[in-house]
Design an enzyme around this catalytic site. Sequence first.
Site, mmCIF file in Angstrom:
data_model
loop_
_atom_site.group_PDB
_atom_site.id
_atom_site.type_symbol
_atom_site.label_atom_id
_atom_site.label_comp_id
_atom_site.label_asym_id
_atom_site.label_seq_id
_atom_site.Cartn_x
_atom_site.Cartn_y
_atom_site.Cartn_z
ATOM 1 N N GLY A 72 -4.070 -1.877 -0.234
ATOM 2 C CA GLY A 72 -3.907 -0.435 -0.107
ATOM 3 C C GLY A 72 -4.975 0.355 -0.827
ATOM 4 O O GLY A 72 -5.311 1.473 -0.428
ATOM 5 N N ALA A 108 -0.748 -2.090 -3.014
ATOM 6 C CA ALA A 108 0.688 -1.848 -3.056
ATOM 7 C C ALA A 108 1.359 -2.641 -4.177
ATOM 8 O O ALA A 108 0.812 -3.615 -4.695
ATOM 9 C CB ALA A 108 1.318 -2.217 -1.714
ATOM 10 N N GLU A 129 -7.771 0.470 1.584
ATOM 11 C CA GLU A 129 -7.375 1.381 2.660
ATOM 12 C C GLU A 129 -7.489 2.835 2.222
ATOM 13 O O GLU A 129 -7.864 3.707 3.010
ATOM 14 C CB GLU A 129 -5.954 1.059 3.108
ATOM 15 C CG GLU A 129 -5.857 -0.269 3.866
ATOM 16 C CD GLU A 129 -4.431 -0.636 4.209
ATOM 17 O OE1 GLU A 129 -4.097 -0.644 5.405
ATOM 18 O OE2 GLU A 129 -3.638 -0.901 3.267
#
Length: 266
Positions: free
Chosen positions: A115, A70, A118
């Site tokens: 992220g 992110a 992920e």
Amino acid sequence: MTSPSVVERPSAWLEIEGAVGVLRLGRPPLNVLDRAAQSALRSAAEEAAADERVRAVVLYGGPRAFSAGADIKEMAAMTHADMVRHAAVLQGAFDAVAAIPKPMVAAVNGAALGGGCELALTADARICGSEAVLGLPEVLLGVIPGAGGTQRLPRLIGPARAKELIFTGRQVGADEALRLGLVDQVVPPGEVLEAALRWARRFEEGPALALRAAKAAIDGGLATDLGAGLAIERSVFAALFATEDRLTGMRQFAAEGPGHATFSGR
């Protein structure tokens, strides 16, 4: 004289190579996933899911980095109320990738952190370069993974190993990631994309409906208990008996035998 306008690519987009869709991240150098990138990622994922030409998908961040996660500067400026509104958007983008109903592999070079890790977890398999680094360091920033990491990682490598990585924020190299089951194959950095394309091309001529059904049954079953998962399997299994793919596959099996049958349907 006015210079010609330059058309910029979005932060994520779909390229189609034969029957393989390559979902590319394009915010160099580290493919930081800000809100604009999340929106572009969701749009590209929905395109990959809907395009009937696409039989399998490769997630690719480029030769230098998969994604460093992110945009921390963007998130640091958010209030609690901002994140309450944004959390569903964030998860929705990653869920859209995970929901692509086709075989999907993440091709990971360089960093896949926060992220980025992920996002790699949304794929059905992960191939990484030998220099890759993966991890979920969010606790070191005073938060936790918020795009599926606390749910997808334990399902992949088991809760104890997942907790150790999430609690410590520790980053792991490619070889350790392979031992943990976080990735499925390690190759030299320059061979990551081609290895992922080889993985995906195996499904170009395969039984598309059965592959989608298998993915739906596995993913649906992982989200519930065994009894409910078996009910999902039973329903999806029976539904395939109404398809032309099933007739084609079984006819070929009957004609050629178990040692020779190959699917040549649509």
